[in-house]
Write a protein that holds these residues in place. Structure first.
Motif, PDB file in Angstrom:
ATOM      1  N   CYS A   1       0.831  -1.199   0.000  1.00 24.38           N
ATOM      2  CA  CYS A   1       0.000   0.000   0.000  1.00 24.38           C
ATOM      3  C   CYS A   1       0.870   1.255   0.000  1.00 24.38           C
ATOM      4  O   CYS A   1       1.816   1.361   0.788  1.00 24.38           O
ATOM      5  CB  CYS A   1      -0.928   0.006   1.213  1.00 24.38           C
ATOM      6  SG  CYS A   1      -2.078  -1.395   1.278  1.00 24.38           S
TER       7      CYS A   1
ATOM      8  N   MET B   1      -5.608  -0.106  -7.984  1.00 21.33           N
ATOM      9  CA  MET B   1      -4.869  -1.303  -7.617  1.00 21.33           C
ATOM     10  C   MET B   1      -4.429  -2.080  -8.851  1.00 21.33           C
ATOM     11  O   MET B   1      -5.035  -1.992  -9.913  1.00 21.33           O
ATOM     12  CB  MET B   1      -5.734  -2.210  -6.728  1.00 21.33           C
ATOM     13  CG  MET B   1      -7.011  -2.693  -7.388  1.00 21.33           C
ATOM     14  SD  MET B   1      -8.084  -3.654  -6.270  1.00 21.33           S
ATOM     15  CE  MET B   1      -7.214  -5.219  -6.246  1.00 21.33           C
TER      16      MET B   1
ATOM     17  N   ILE C   1      -1.395  -1.198  -4.305  1.00 18.79           N
ATOM     18  CA  ILE C   1      -2.530  -0.299  -4.101  1.00 18.79           C
ATOM     19  C   ILE C   1      -2.012   1.090  -3.738  1.00 18.79           C
ATOM     20  O   ILE C   1      -1.039   1.220  -2.993  1.00 18.79           O
ATOM     21  CB  ILE C   1      -3.450  -0.804  -2.976  1.00 18.79           C
ATOM     22  CG1 ILE C   1      -4.003  -2.193  -3.337  1.00 18.79           C
ATOM     23  CG2 ILE C   1      -4.602   0.158  -2.724  1.00 18.79           C
ATOM     24  CD1 ILE C   1      -4.808  -2.832  -2.231  1.00 18.79           C
TER      25      ILE C   1
END
Length: 324
Positions: free
Chosen positions: A86, A136, A111
């Motif tokens: 992330c 994503m 992501i």
């Protein structure tokens, strides 16, 4: 990780303060580790109140925070999402996945909360504002074949379509390349591949998925073409939960060669969802346009078109416009 164990304890005791001493005892870590964990959670957006001699309390549980922990809570896939990376800001999740393809594994997920150079098909920009959408990329290093890439794309589109429908209860519509609501785009999907020079086999494929989730506004040039789940449903959607739903559906559709053995079922559903059969269309491909009527789809996902000169043409990519 310690911070997420702290988060679960705070969530389970949301009506009261929990002292650092109790947290330390329950988790078997030092008070310093608890303090660091609390600060780390605050940095990620969790609102935690700390009062001397009382302890800590989760005062506003922000369920829209995207993190590996929040996603994996509802993730049941075995291949997709073992590793989830992330980022706060990135140029493009697809670009990142391609640049790091040598170290990323099959099923890894990239992501971002925001993309500065989000990309769609034909190098178009994909609007990717901060903390409102899902941006994503999933990397595939097996079960992707050059002769069935369009079938793969169809399976991914159906997976995302089904995830949105199941998670929100709202049924979008599926076009050849996008997912729409009320005739406006809410989701774009872009798959890019790397081929081995000598064998022509696919080394890897990266599938980028961009969903307008909690967007409230769009630039003037996109207002009439784009919408979001929040706008259409009049409520915010938990993005981490929707990401989990997408990955779960994608695994069902495209892992373990299921999409190959189920090609007829997938393509039948795909054509039903897109409602393209017998439609008069125009497809723009490099340097020319093709017009005609869609009369079917072949086993590898190519649209079969009866052209105006009554000749048959099979098309696998391009910009499609329905004429009637």
């Amino acid at each position: 990780m310690t911070k997420y164990k702290i988060l679960e304890i705070l969530r389970n005791n949301s009506k009261s303060f929990i002292s650092g001493e109790i947290l330390s005892s329950k988790l078997g870590v030092s008070r310093t580790a608890i303090w660091k964990g609390i600060n780390s959670l605050k940095e990620k957006g969790y609102k935690i109140e700390g009062i001397n001699n009382k302890g800590y309390k989760l005062i506003d549980d922000n369920e829209d925070i995207i993190s590996e922990y929040e996603i994996k809570k509802n993730l049941f896939s075995k291949e997709l999402g073992k590793h989830i990376y992330c980022f706060e800001k990135i140029d493009s999740t697809n670009t990142y996945a391609k640049l790091h393809s040598f170290s990323l594994e099959h099923g890894d997920v990239i992501i971002a909360e925001e993309q500065t150079k989000g990309r769609g098909r034909f190098e178009k920009l994909f609007y990717s504002p901060k903390e409102s959408g899902i941006y994503m990329t999933v990397i595939f290093k097996k079960n992707v074949f050059q002769d069935s890439l369009r079938l793969f794309s169809a399976a991914v589109s159906l997976a995302v379509f089904n995830a949105i429908k199941k998670y929100t209860g709202f049924s979008p519509t599926l076009s050849w390349n996008d997912i729409n609501i009320s005739g406006k785009k809410i989701c774009g999907i872009l798959t890019e591949c790397s081929l081995e020079g000598e064998t022509g086999k696919i080394e890897y494929a990266v599938t980028g998925i961009g969903i307008n989730v909690n967007n409230s506004n769009f630039p003037k040039n996109l207002k009439n073409k784009n919408t979001s789940l929040k706008i259409e449903l009049n409520k915010s959607i938990n993005r981490a939960g929707l990401i989990s739903a997408v990955l779960n559906e994608m695994e069902d559709f495209v892992c373990c060669r299921k999409y190959i053995s189920n090609r007829k079922k997938i393509l039948k559903e795909y054509m039903e969802r897109t409602n393209l059969l017998n439609k008069n269309i125009e497809i723009k491909i490099p340097e020319k346009k093709i017009t005609g009527k869609i009369i079917g789809i072949n086993d590898t996902g190519g649209l079969i078109i009866l052209k105006e000169n009554q000749k048959i043409k099979t098309v696998y990519n391009g910009e499609l416009k329905i004429l009637s």
